[in-house]
Each structure stands twice: as structure tokens, then as C-alpha cells.
Write an enzyme that holds these catalytic residues in place. Sequence first.
Site, short mmCIF file in Angstrom:
data_model
loop_
_atom_site.label_atom_id
_atom_site.label_comp_id
_atom_site.label_asym_id
_atom_site.label_seq_id
_atom_site.Cartn_x
_atom_site.Cartn_y
_atom_site.Cartn_z
N ASP A 13 2.91 -3.47 -0.23
CA ASP A 13 3.26 -2.23 -1.22
C ASP A 13 3.28 -1.00 -0.37
OD1 ASP A 13 2.59 -0.28 -3.04
OD2 ASP A 13 0.71 -0.94 -3.81
N HIS A 56 -2.41 3.08 -5.19
CA HIS A 56 -1.80 2.58 -4.02
C HIS A 56 -2.26 2.90 -2.63
CE1 HIS A 56 1.25 1.05 -6.83
NE2 HIS A 56 1.11 1.97 -7.39
#
Length: 548
Positions: free
Chosen positions: A195, A368
Site C-alpha cells: 500500500d 494507511h
Amino acid sequence: MSTNKLKIIPLGGVGEIGKNMTAIEYGRNILIIDAGVMFPEHDMLGIDLVIPDYAHYLKDKKDWVRGIVVTHGHEDHIGALPFLLSEVDAPVYATGLTAGLVELKLQRRGLTGQVSLKIIKPNDQVTVGGLFEVEFFHACHSIPDAVGVAIRTPAGLIVHTGDFKFDYTPAWGDPPDFGALARFGHEGVLALLSDSTNADNPGFTPSEKTVDEGLNKVFREAQGRIILATFGSLVSRVQQIINAAHRHGRVVAIDGRSLEENVERARSLGYLDVPPGVLVELSKLKGRPDHQIAIIATGSQGEPGAALSRMSSGRHRQITIKKGDTVVMSSRVIPGNEQIVGRAIHIRFQQGARVIYGKTGNVHVSGHASQEELKLLLSLVKPRYFIPVHGELRHLHAHAELACAQGIPDDHIFVVENGQVIEFDEAGARQTDRIPGGWVFVDGSSVGDTGPVVLRDREILSQDGFVVALVRRDEKTGELLRQPHIITRGFIFVKENLDMIERAEAVVREAVLNNRKDPQTAIRKALSEMLYNETHRRPMVLPVVVED
Ligand SMILES: [Zn+2]
Ligand SMILES: [Zn+2]
């Protein structure tokens, strides 16, 4: 290793935020990880969704797909599943909440019962298609029940993080499974896909717990109603709001059908803990004093049709924003929407509402990982090859730099765009062909079971952008009812080329008036020619002729 090659093909989510999808291919076997959507940009008229272009890749390979693994229940990971599953027959593996949200999606598209949904838990290992050994590991993100996957293939071990952050005090569940990550590293990882959303963000992403403090402060200080805008799929955030409301003696009403359905589903599956009496229907708020009311609404991106915008503009049937209200924007602003959200916030200020948003209000944190977390992941997993995913090119490059600084050689890092095939064999890894890809636009009213209706060629778009020519004409006489209107994206900076836009409008006008039978073709031809003559570029020209 046999003569078969392992291929990894990111089909969506690299070079963009949204519509994440990756294919892993070995021999005549394909495993797909996630199939998400991207929400359309504001000037893609009439488009509801954008889905990955998997059609080119799967054209002759639909029956090679052995399984689809879904990492978590966010739209950018599950939104395209109904479309994919109406073409591909393969089992879907997901955790309980994710499967529940997928099911909801399939129901809305009338696909229930036709799909084999296999519910898995973190630490489970399943063999998919007799070839891929898939192990799921727990991950922390802004939705419960998120996982990453480790895939053992004949060519080696592939780790895909899914969306994650290293949150030591998550809003739901345990801290990250560092043990599993270290174990993979020890076993030896051929390739890591990770990610990249916050790869340009130094330090650590704050814990979800900090949002509790921010929300508590809001609930403590607010005198009137509290209206919170968030994404429907931020289930953890909804839980935090419910907790804060309960603590401060407020009821919570939910506005927005998909939001309501998601919450109901999460609750019935045991992923949302709602004390009795806290959730009430919007219509039951009448007569209740303002200081006992909290409303969760859609519209955190300033979308004109969403509940929050309707509340501000007086178009909402039950609620109008008024002086004394506190409006909380509890989600990330999607890049590109800043202006619209800024304007929406401005309107709410004007109406006398207190508006709390962004980092300053502590009412949202990213789900994130930031740079320090990404580095920690890299040092635990120690991959031979690295493929940054889930991000725009600048995020992918930032992530690549981090990996490089940690000793992964440049030629072992693949910063790629959608459709780029990365091939692994005993000689190493390399980029090979690029599968033609595009944006597949879905127009909700006409999709039904037929699948994507419009295909755009990505190459043209990415090089020269596109130009929409909007024309309104009289159905009977063919006379123009308005000046033609030109919208461009990725082609020129309109403000600096107003003269050219005017000339383009004149060309469109001429074309329509001289070709009443087939104005579309005439516009396309005349406008392409004129734009090429003036700029030496060939944007995609999209004529839209509306008849009144
Ligand atoms: Zn996510
Ligand atoms: Zn995502």
C-alpha cells in the site's frame, strides 16, 4: 521451478487512487486480489462508477480464474466484484464483514446465490485451484476484518499487504500481526506488493484512537445538533461516533440508504456494537432537543446529491443546516475534490454552523501507513522484488525510494501502471508486455446485467486527455438551444486557452448545424481536426448531443 512463469499484473490501482485489482498468473491459473471501483471525477458526466479494465486481460482466460481474494470491504476493493462475477465463475474468499458487504452488493445487482462466497479468518490457509496456497493475515485499517495475503506459488512466496497501517491501538481488533510478517520474511519472499497511499508522508500515521479524543471533544462542546459526514464503508468510524454519542447522551440517526444498509449489515454480523436505543430513524428525531441529536450523513466529498449537500441547500426533506449545528467532516478529502469540499465548508460556515474538519479537528486519521511504517514492513518482509501499489505515480515513486534506501536494488523495484505484466522465472524478474487497458465507465441506469457499457482507450487518455463537446438542440428544428459547451481534461489548461475554446465551440456549432442527421460524427471529425491543427495533439473527442 518448472518452465512456467509467474506473472503479476496490476490491473487497477497503480497510477491512481481507487479501483484496486491485481492478477497473479501461473500456468493456466489465475488468482485475483480485489476488484474495486473508483468514483468518477466531477466532470465525467453521467458516469456513476469507473471499474478496472480486466476485459482485455481476461479475454481468453476467464476459465483460468481459480479464485478471487478480497482484502477488505472498502469500495475501492469490492465495488467491481458484481461486474467481474457476472463474467467470471470463481469462488470469492473474504473475512466475515467483507463477505457481508460483498453479499449486499451482489444482492443489489441480483446476483445472490450465483456466487460461492467462502468466509475465511486471519491465519487460515486455503489452497486455491490446487496451486496457490493462500494464507491470510490480520491487518489494521479503517474498517474491521481487513487482511493481507501471503500466496505461495511454485515460483515463490508473494505477499500483498492490502490496505494497512501499523496501529498499536486500533479502533477494532488486535494490533497488526508482526509475527506473521516476520515469519514470511524468514521464509523468503519473492515479491512484496504494498500500500503506497501515504508513501510521501513522513513519520507514523496516528492511531484510530486519536479520533476518539477528537470526537469526544466535539460531543463535549457542541450545544446544538452534531452532523457528521463520512464514508459509508468506514465502519470503524461509525462505531467511534456511536460510542461518543452514547457517552454524551445523544441518539444517532443515519442518513443515506447505502450507509444505513452497511451499518445494519455490520451490526447483524457483530462488527458494530450499538447500545440499545442509540440508533434511531431520521424521521423519529422530531421533537427531540437539539443537544440530544447526532446525525451521520453521506457527502464528505461535497457531492451535490449526497445528504449533507442537500441539508445545506434546503433540498433535504427533514434536515436543514442551521445556526448552532456542528458539522464534522470525518473522512479524507479525495484528491481533486478539495475545491468542492472547500466550497461546501464555506457554505456551512455562512449558515452559522460550526464546521470541524481535517487534521486540526482530530476527527479523521488516515487508514494507511506512513513512511516509518512502510519501512518497518519492508524490513520485516525483506522481499527480493518490490511492487508498490495502491497510489498515484508520485506515491509509488516515493515508496520505491524508501525500498531503495533499504537496500532493494533499483532493478528489483517495479513502478508500473495498470496492465503492465511483471514476469518472474529462474533468471529473475522483468517487465514484459503491457495489456491495453482503459477506464471502464459504468452508467448505472444501463448496466444491469450487461456489464460495462463504455470502454475508453487509456493510451489516448493518458497522452492527450479528452474533450467533451456538449450540445443542446431542438428535437424538431435541430436549432441549437444554447451555445455549445466544451469541457476538457488532461488536454489543455482551459484558463490559458480561452480563445481556442471559443474557436472550438464555433467549430462544434458549425458541425451541428450542417449535419443535422449525424451531428456526433460531424463534431468528432471537425473538432479533432481543428484541435490537431492548433495543438498537434489528439485528445479523445466525445460529442454529447442532448435533444429537447
Ligand atoms: Zn481501504
Ligand atoms: Zn483501498
